[in-house]
Design an enzyme around this catalytic site. Structure first.
Site, short mmCIF file in Angstrom:
data_model
loop_
_atom_site.label_atom_id
_atom_site.label_comp_id
_atom_site.label_asym_id
_atom_site.label_seq_id
_atom_site.Cartn_x
_atom_site.Cartn_y
_atom_site.Cartn_z
N GLU A 396 0.84 -1.03 -0.44
CA GLU A 396 -0.23 0.00 0.42
C GLU A 396 0.83 1.71 0.02
O GLU A 396 0.68 1.67 1.36
CB GLU A 396 -0.80 0.44 1.37
CG GLU A 396 -2.10 -1.47 0.81
CD GLU A 396 -3.28 -1.60 2.02
OE1 GLU A 396 -2.56 -1.33 3.21
OE2 GLU A 396 -4.41 -1.71 1.56
N GLU A 479 -3.88 -10.83 -0.03
CA GLU A 479 -4.98 -10.64 1.22
C GLU A 479 -6.23 -11.15 0.83
O GLU A 479 -6.57 -10.71 0.03
CB GLU A 479 -5.23 -8.94 1.66
CG GLU A 479 -3.20 -8.66 2.41
CD GLU A 479 -3.51 -7.50 2.96
OE1 GLU A 479 -4.39 -6.71 3.52
OE2 GLU A 479 -2.37 -6.92 2.82
#
Ligand code: GAL
Length: 970
Positions: A396, A479
């Site tokens: 991220e 994820e």
């Protein structure tokens, strides 16, 4: 200013070049231990030669907030300081460390495995340099003076580098990994290349090292003192996560030798698929942060082993080291036990998202050097591990500039890594274009989208060339299945896609462990419990294991869903499918057992012939014994011999099938007439403990009123309200329709709406029951009520029909009918009842032993179970709905027996108590036991971060009928 380095873009000064982590037989001195310590509120600390004789002592390694200096703080995305890179707040907790030690040698290397976040080092008053990159090693050359030396380290909580370390975890500081002094190495670095050619069965070994005249020995391969460079091609057994074959090796040069272990394997992306040793691999993975509830990110070896052993025991075969390289010992253990590792760089700039990604370092040339520095330090440190099969650039951190010629530091990292180590594919999720990586990676994509991606039919990118590149890549979910609180629900739907589509190579559940700190008042503490100015509450507790590493029901479910052997049972045969990627099934032993209403009546072993990966075998079963009651056949696959991670007999997989359904016992409720019922109920009342105040009248199913009470079979009711007072002598209160559950994290946090918000708006947590009528007809007591919330016009009409069964039971048929607009699923539909506090143990026949919900029920199997009320609770860090056992045929609790097909929940507090609680310590047992008997409950989903409940697991407000029979358990 003395502290200019705190706002420097460059990552450090005075450090040695990055190199592999290894131990040689050269002299070394661990500097772990008790150091002198002083914490200052700002970075402008005292001079380095300050008298430290009165300072406190602090263990190294440790994180100072967990040793009583300041407090931990938790944010997920937000930086806990203004976003104005590279500046950091004046309030910058700074720890000064001092250690005195005797020189073991003259010249050497001082190695820090991890210091959070920025530190400067002095030896005997002379500055050695400074470094950033908290979860990466830093080394400095040192010249020691004979005798006593003084090492001074100044550690700052905040620095420019903090902008690159915005991972979703606690902000913690200090020298949190080992510190070691090494004699200057002869073998400074080496790079092992150990490929495996699956076509020939040969390994090729070459060791690159700058050490002149280096030799290599691998006794098992007959290599002894040969020139290290090789290459040597010879038959070997390959390494895989399933069969982690390692060869002991020794590299020697200049009188120094280094022992290390070699695993031969080749990783490649071929035909759009990630292959190891020529075979497609499937990641059954988890995201692992380093966490311990007492010591934060300081972990000892026992904790690392505990993680790996737990993972292996739960069929996990892969780890993403979210979101930074772990302690180097962890990777050695992954080599040894066998786990595929995505080694992720210590990089996250997520806090630029809330400011529209303005100023994101990923697209700013001034940050190129620290990005490259981080990648190099990870790759160099970890390059010799067989377990590391993929490098990840970080997490991220947005994207680089998409303008032609614009800065893209992530791409630069990828280019550097590909050049340095072409043997491992690259991963980065944050740039969906996937232009410079080797796999398309996403987080929390829903099953429909993953299905489309699996078919290579995803929505195209604007740029046709990029689109073609991405469409050709393998796919991983770096994820998915957010394991926060009760959940994740819907795991098996993903697993089916991983089996269906070659491109879908599995995923990594978010995440391994709840980061809850042991706390005197709260039990487990989460964000906000330390008075943080900004925090993200319990979002930090979203793991498959609780903070003390007790497996949560989510992990048990995951184990079942990802089992590497599928066991499909029918009454005549069993089909065993090997879902491993490499190994056959010879390490497993198979057994079968027949249970009649949960009691074993026959069992045996099964001889499963050699079955290679992806192969199936169907075996006949012996003739099974005749049984009278409901009967199930279970086939289990267990370890035939002990493994380093589990003893022999440890269960890996199982399958179950019903071979005989239940039949009504003679005289049971269904066909019983009113007269028969009355006799039975009279007999029960006469023999039960409750005969004192109520007398049933023979010849009808109802008893006459006695002091306002009314008997129906073994039930005694308040004649005016129709409410049950006692059943079979057991006092019952508050028996009524229940629609509420204490919202789970997934109910509370959905995107874009939260179902729990709708529930509260509708007042499902504060329902009123208005009696519409009590009718006594022949054979039935009919109680009707309207259940609705204040200020709302929608309602649920409930009709309770109570009657005596022919065999001493009290039957209830509840019918419900929604009235008005209900445009949302309801939490549950069922009955609640309050029983005496003396209820202690619950025995049941149905699904168990652990809790289960409609979309998280794979791990539950039909059996007979007994558990204390306390053990039926699942201690989620943030209290919420838990403990539900579905598919229950009968349950006995405190003298009361309930029959039917229902979901059972028993606790010492109410759903309202559970809802109001913020920590486990808020839950105080009341003087009663609260029972829920559900017809159904809403599924779990993973809306706390990701998709909500799949439509098929929604519980709509629709007309329903629910039947139960109560009787005395004696
Ligand atoms: C992801 C992130 C993780 C964690 C998770 C939610 O976006 O990569 O670090 O924050 O969401 O728990």
């Amino acid at each position: 200013m003395l502290t200019d380095y705190l706002t420097a873009y460059r990552p450090g000064d005075g450090r040695r070049a990055p190199r592999a982590a290894f131990d040689s037989d050269g002299a070394r001195l661990s500097l772990n231990g008790r150091w002198r310590f002083r914490l200052s509120p700002t970075a402008e600390g005292q001079p380095v030669d300050a008298d430290f004789s009165s300072w406190d002592e602090l263990p190294v390694p440790s994180m100072w907030q967990l040793q009583g200096y300041g407090v931990p703080a938790y944010t997920n995305v937000n930086y806990p300081f203004p976003v104005e890179p590279p500046y950091v707040p004046d309030d910058n907790p700074t720890g000064d460390y001092r250690l005195e030690f005797e020189a073991p040698f003259e010249r050497g290397v001082l190695r820090f495995e991890g210091v959070d976040s920025c530190f400067k080092v002095w030896l005997n008053g002379e500055e050695l340099g400074w470094s950033t990159g908290s979860r990466l090693p830093s080394e400095f050359d040192v010249s020691l003076r004979p005798g006593r030396n003084v090492l001074a380290v100044r550690v700052h909580q905040w620095s420019a580098a903090s902008y690159l370390e915005d991972q979703d975890m606690w902000w913690l500081s200090g020298i949190f990994r080992d510190v070691t002094l090494l004699a200057t190495p002869v073998v400074n670095d080496f790079f092992v290349h150990a490929d495996y050619d699956h076509r020939t069965g040969n390994g090729t070994l070459a060791v690159e090292t700058g050490a002149p005249g280096a030799t290599l020995s691998v006794p098992e391969l007959g290599l002894s003192g040969v020139p290290a460079a090789g290459p040597y091609t010879l038959p070997v057994e390959p390494w895989s996560a399933e069969l982690p074959r390692l060869y002991d090796a020794e590299l020697s040069a200049g009188g120094e030798s280094v022992r290390f272990r070699i695993g031969f394997r080749t990783v490649a992306v071929e035909d759009g698929v990630i292959k190891v040793n020529g075979r497609r691999v499937l990641f059954r993975g988890v995201n692992r942060h380093e966490f311990h509830p007492e010591t934060g990110r300081t972990l000892d070896e026992a904790t690392m082993r505990a993680d790996i052993e737990l993972m292996k025991r739960h069929n996990v075969n892969a780890v993403r080291t979210s979101h930074y390289p772990p302690h180097p010992r962890f990777l050695e253990l992954c080599d040894e036990y066998g786990l595929w590792v995505i080694d992720e760089c210590d990089l996250e700039t997520h806090g630029f998202h809330p400011v529209g990604w303005r100023g994101n370092p990923s697209a700013d040339a001034r940050w190129r050097e620290p990005y490259l520095d981080r990648m190099a330090r990870m790759v160099e440190r970890d390059k010799n591990h067989a377990s590391v099969v993929i490098w990840s650039l970080g997490n991220e951190s947005g994207t680089g500039s998409k303008e032609p010629g614009g800065t893209d530091n992530l791409r630069a990292m990828a280019e550097w890594a590909r050049e340095r180590d072409p043997s491992r594919p690259l991963h980065y999720e944050g740039d969906w274009d996937s232009g410079y990586v080797d796999m398309y990676s996403r987080m929390y994509a829903g099953v429909e989208e993953v299905d489309a991606i699996g078919r290579r039919e995803e929505k195209p990118l604007d740029d046709p060339a990029l689109d073609e590149h991405r469409r050709g890549l393998p796919f991983v979910l770096c994820e998915y299945a957010h394991a926060m609180g009760n959940g994740p629900g819907g795991l098996s739907e993903y697993q089916e896609l991983f089996y269906r589509h070659e491109r879908c190579q599995g995923g990594f559940v978010w995440e391994w462990i709840d980061h809850g700190f042991s706390h005197e008042r709260y039990g487990w503490a989460y964000g906000g419990d330390y008075g943080e100015e900004l925090h993200d509450g319990n979002f930090v507790t979203d793991g498959l294991v609780f903070p003390d590493r007790t497996p949560s029901p989510g992990l048990v479910e995951f184990k079942k869903v990802i089992e590497p052997v599928r066991v499909t049972v029918s009454p005549e045969s069993v089909t065993v499918t090997n879902l491993h990627d490499f190994r056959d099934l010879s390490h497993l032993s198979f057994s079968w057992a027949v249970e009649e209403e949960g009691r074993e009546v026959a069992s045996g072993v099964l001889d499963v012939p050699e079955t290679g990966p992806d192969a199936s075998v169907t075996l006949p079963l012996p003739a099974l014994p005749e049984t009278a009651a409901e009967t199930w056949l279970t086939v289990r696959a267990a370890l035939a011999a002990g493994q380093p991670w589990a003893p022999a007999g440890h269960e890996i997989a199982w399958g179950q099938c019903q071979v005989r359904s239940a039949t009504a016992a003679p005289g049971a409720s269904a066909g019983a007439t009113a007269g028969e019922s009355a006799e039975a109920s009279a007999a029960t009342a006469g023999s039960g403990p409750a005969k004192a105040s109520t007398v049933a009248v023979a010849g009808t199913s109802e008893g006459a009123s006695a002091g306002g009470e009314l008997a129906v079979g073994p039930g005694v009711f308040d004649a005016a309200t129709g409410r049950p007072l006692r059943i079979g002598g057991v006092p019952v209160e508050d028996v009524r329709l229940d629609l509420w559950r204490a919202p789970t994290d997934n109910d509370l946090r959905g995107w874009p709406t939260q179902v729990a918000t709708e529930w509260r708006r509708a007042g499902l947590d504060r329902l009123h029951h208005r009696l519409l009528g009590v009718d006594r007809t022949a054979g039935e007591l009919v109680v009707r009520s309207r259940v609705a919330a204040a200020a709302q016009d929608r309602a649920m009409l409930a009709t309770y029909r109570w009657s005596a069964t022919g065999d001493g039971g009290l039957a209830l048929t509840l019918t419900t009918e929604p009235e008005g607009e209900w445009g949302f699923p309801i939490p549950r539909l069922g009955i609640r009842a309050t029983l005496p506090a003396s209820v202690d143990t619950v025995e049941w026949y149905g699904l168990g032993p652990g809790e289960a919900y409609s979309d998280s029920v794979q791990a539950a199997r039909v059996g007979r179970y007994a558990m204390s009320v306390d053990d039926l609770q699942t201690p989620y860090v943030f209290p919420q709905e838990n403990g539900h056992r579905p598919g229950v045929r009968w349950a006995e609790l405190g003298g009361l027996r309930v029959e039917g097909l229902f979901g059972l929940t028993v606790r010492r507090w109410t759903s309202e108590d559970l809802d109001a609680a913020r920590h486990l310590t808020d839950l105080v047992p009341r003087e009663a036991v609260y029972v829920n008997l559900d017809l159904a409950q809403q599924g779990l989903g993973t809306a706390s971060c990701g998709p909500g409940v799949l439509p098929r697991y929604d519980l709509p407000a629709e007309p329903a009928t629910f039947s139960l029979t109560f009787r005395s358990a004696v």
